[in-house]
Scaffold this motif. Structure first.
Motif, mmCIF file in Angstrom:
data_model
loop_
_atom_site.group_PDB
_atom_site.id
_atom_site.type_symbol
_atom_site.label_atom_id
_atom_site.label_comp_id
_atom_site.label_asym_id
_atom_site.label_seq_id
_atom_site.Cartn_x
_atom_site.Cartn_y
_atom_site.Cartn_z
ATOM 1 N N LYS A 64 0.812 -1.216 0.000
ATOM 2 C CA LYS A 64 0.000 0.000 0.000
ATOM 3 C C LYS A 64 0.846 1.268 0.000
ATOM 4 O O LYS A 64 0.306 2.372 0.056
ATOM 5 N N GLN A 78 3.325 4.199 -1.576
ATOM 6 C CA GLN A 78 3.322 4.932 -2.846
ATOM 7 C C GLN A 78 4.746 5.044 -3.381
ATOM 8 O O GLN A 78 5.334 6.120 -3.419
ATOM 9 N N SER A 103 2.734 10.108 -6.859
ATOM 10 C CA SER A 103 1.636 9.166 -6.713
ATOM 11 C C SER A 103 0.345 9.819 -7.196
ATOM 12 O O SER A 103 0.252 11.039 -7.336
ATOM 13 N N SER A 153 -11.231 12.461 -9.416
ATOM 14 C CA SER A 153 -10.197 11.442 -9.387
ATOM 15 C C SER A 153 -9.456 11.430 -10.717
ATOM 16 O O SER A 153 -9.851 12.101 -11.678
ATOM 17 N N ASP A 183 -5.806 3.936 -8.463
ATOM 18 C CA ASP A 183 -5.708 3.826 -7.013
ATOM 19 C C ASP A 183 -4.850 4.970 -6.477
ATOM 20 O O ASP A 183 -3.913 5.426 -7.135
ATOM 21 N N ASP A 184 -5.181 5.427 -5.273
ATOM 22 C CA ASP A 184 -4.425 6.538 -4.685
ATOM 23 C C ASP A 184 -2.944 6.211 -4.552
ATOM 24 O O ASP A 184 -2.087 7.102 -4.605
ATOM 25 N N ASN A 185 -2.620 4.925 -4.369
ATOM 26 C CA ASN A 185 -1.230 4.532 -4.187
ATOM 27 C C ASN A 185 -0.514 4.268 -5.508
ATOM 28 O O ASN A 185 0.659 3.877 -5.490
ATOM 29 N N LYS A 186 -1.181 4.463 -6.620
ATOM 30 C CA LYS A 186 -0.560 4.193 -7.924
ATOM 31 C C LYS A 186 0.569 5.176 -8.180
ATOM 32 O O LYS A 186 0.390 6.395 -8.078
ATOM 33 N N ASN A 235 -12.580 -8.226 -11.390
ATOM 34 C CA ASN A 235 -11.654 -7.427 -12.200
ATOM 35 C C ASN A 235 -12.148 -7.226 -13.623
ATOM 36 O O ASN A 235 -11.734 -6.283 -14.297
ATOM 37 N N GLU A 250 -15.423 -2.033 -10.166
ATOM 38 C CA GLU A 250 -15.291 -1.433 -8.841
ATOM 39 C C GLU A 250 -15.850 -0.017 -8.825
ATOM 40 O O GLU A 250 -16.559 0.359 -7.884
ATOM 41 N N GLU A 251 -15.561 0.784 -9.877
ATOM 42 C CA GLU A 251 -16.093 2.151 -9.933
ATOM 43 C C GLU A 251 -17.620 2.148 -10.000
ATOM 44 O O GLU A 251 -18.283 2.984 -9.378
#
Length: 583
Positions: free
Chosen positions: A91, A93, A237, A258, A283-286, A488, A512-513
């Motif tokens: 998780k 970044q 990130s 986003s 993803d925020d951690n991308k 997925n 997911e979205e």
């Protein structure tokens, strides 16, 4: 030992069995202990020399191995404490290759001197000491935690965070401890993770440089590298890029926005169809560097085809609370996104609304001009702001005169007023303020949906559109959707159609979205109902304070609503039954 030889070839005499192991090298002390444990566990097994060898998984009756059964068994063990710092590693970044490196550190799989000595016990490493401190033997725990050079870097990091610190026993324990070095906020947690991982990464690279290049840097230079990498990774990130973009355009309310990635392959000279593009939320951690590397690799793999890769900044969903946001940039971006969807044809409207919306868009674009038809771009403006499938329903001259007359009536409107009116018209539609997803049909129990579908999701429910030609097909209200979920590559809805439950499945990478948007609107509806019930209960309490009648509770209120809904459904069924009998 050959891993593919049958058990019967190494099994000696009958019970008590003897095993003829032929190892390629001498075993170490720890490996001898493992072999003794293995032999002890084999003593209680029943083996037959006449039967064929076969693999069997004892945790399932089928005898087949599954990851789920193995994970379930591990999680149900008495000592089921976390055995890997998942959040710290995966998780974080940082670039993916650095995450993989930290995974090796946590599992002690790096080629440190102690592991190299175990793999080659007949060869003595010279020298086998740590190249950083030149004092003790090298191991993962020593190199990344207890080495005097590394320990000085850790002390410096904790001094920066103004924290007292006692080194733990191992580097794995260090990853498990939830330090609040830079605060409890999400930004502070990310910075601390990046700084810790950067320290481990810099130490390993310095160790390799000293061994293979015979070069060395002092602690000050190492600290500068740690500081640079931690800051660089943090600001590269998706979460930090989103904040930076919002700051640049002066957008204060950006929680509903986003970043999305979009990839589309174009064959030949055919131009891309914007309505069929899939926008995958990041993803925020991308790590943005990994995303750009993926874009480049995908382009290299596309032979003879043109690959369009885009990074999009847009709203994740439209909520009812957006109407109260007065931020000018928020309104501007909402208008741009809704205008984009409208021109694509995702908002089917009548001729009157289409003419009014076109006039408003022209006013927003050029302002109010006394004689707009003399403008050189007048014809292109009419074509640009009128959806194609609506434009063909009427002669071009009729459209021009209708839009022009409506435009002249907007003399006293400002551009901001025109934007608000444009948003208000689209909001009133049953499918207004929707976010749209391009999907493919997998399972349609009714058999009426086309192969490709546009899904629109808003506060009223899920709406289905035909993409070519753009056509509204059906809507399912939130109360009719009993269940939904995603993987997925797919999403499903269990919903009521004409009073009967059906399961619809669609192929998409945006499952997911879709589910997040749907669940958010459901939560908003439930919260609004609860607030109304509380306000009604408090109002009746204040109004009837002189009487002894107790106000109804929220549960009683909800039960009454459910009873009324059931009675309404029954009356509708009876009306349909009576009308069918009359017919």
């Amino acid at each position: 030992m050959d891993k593919n030889i049958p058990i019967s070839s190494i099994l000696g005499s009958p019970r008590p069995f003897s095993w003829n192991f032929n190892f390629r090298r001498n075993l170490t002390d720890s490996e001898i202990e493992d072999l003794e444990c293995l032999m002890h566990s084999l003593d209680c097994m029943n083996l037959s020399t006449s039967a064929l060898d076969a693999r069997s998984w004892s945790l399932l009756s089928s005898g087949l191995f599954t990851v789920k059964s193995f994970f379930t068994t591990l999680s149900q063990m008495p000592d089921s404490s976390p055995f890997f710092p998942t959040k710290f590693v995966w998780k974080s970044q940082v670039p993916f290759k650095v995450k993989a490196f930290v995974w090796l550190v946590a599992h002690k799989k790096l080629n440190t001197n102690d592991l190299l000595q175990l793999r080659r016990p007949h060869k003595a490493l010279s020298p086998d000491i740590c190249k950083l401190c030149m004092e003790q033997g090298e191991s993962a725990d020593h190199l990344f935690l207890h080495c005097s050079v590394t320990l000085g870097l850790w002390h410096r990091l904790f001094q920066l965070a103004k924290m007292d610190w006692v080194p733990p026993k191992s580097i794995l324990d260090m990853m498990f401890i939830n330090y609040k070095g830079f605060g409890k906020s999400k930004r502070g947690v990310i910075l601390w993770q990046n700084a810790s991982i950067a320290l481990i990464w810099v130490v390993w690279r310095e160790r390799n440089v000293r061994i293979f290049e015979d070069k060395a840097r002092n602690s000050g230079n190492l600290w500068d590298s740690i500081h640079f990498l931690a800051s660089f990774w943090a600001f590269c990130s998706a979460a930090y890029l989103l904040q930076e973009l919002a700051g640049i355009i002066k957008l204060s309310a950006y929680s509903s926005f986003s970043l999305f990635e979009c990839r589309k392959i174009i064959t030949g000279s055919k131009s891309p169809d914007p309505g069929s593009e899939e926008y995958i939320g990041l993803d925020d951690n991308k790590y943005i560097g990994d995303l750009l590397a993926e874009f480049k690799a995908a382009k290299d793999r596309s032979k003879g085809e043109i690959l369009h890769c885009k990074l999009i900044f847009k709203k994740k969903l439209f909520r009812e609370s957006d109407e109260s946001v007065a931020d000018p940039m928020f309104v501007q971006l909402s208008y741009v996104q809704l205008q984009h969807d409208y021109i694509l044809g995702n908002y089917p409207v009548g001729r009157d609304d289409a003419a009014q919306l076109s006039a408003l868009q022209i006013l927003i674009e050029i302002g109010f001009i006394g004689c707009p038809e003399s403008c050189t771009d007048w014809t292109s403006l009419l074509e640009r702001f009128l959806p194609r499938q609506i434009a063909i329903t009427r002669a071009k001259r009729d459209w021009e005169s209708d839009i022009l007359s409506r435009y002249h009536l907007m003399e006293h409107l400002t551009k901001d007023d025109a934007r608000q009116q444009f948003l208000r018209i689209l909001r009133t539609l049953p499918y207004g303020n929707s976010v749209f997803f391009s999907v493919r049909k997998i399972d349609d129990p009714i058999g009426l949906l086309p192969g490709r579908i546009i899904l629109g999701i808003n506060k009223r429910g899920v709406h289905f559109f035909r993409p070519v030609p753009k056509e509204y097909l059906h809507s399912a209200e939130l109360r009719d959707i009993m269940q939904f979920g995603s993987s997925n590559t797919a999403v499903f809805f269990k919903m009521r159609v004409a009073g009967v439950l059906h399961i619809f499945q669609f192929e998409t990478k945006q499952g997911e979205e879709i589910c997040v948007a749907l669940q958010t609107h459901i939560n908003d509806v439930m919260l609004r109902r609860y607030s109304k019930a509380r306000s009604a209960a408090s109002g009746s309490m204040n109004g009837d304070s002189s009487s002894n009648v107790k106000p109804p509770s929220v549960e009683v209120y909800e039960k009454r609503v459910q009873d009324l809904s059931k009675a309404l459904e029954e009356s509708q069924k009876n009306a349909i039954r009576v009308s069918s009998l009359d017919y």
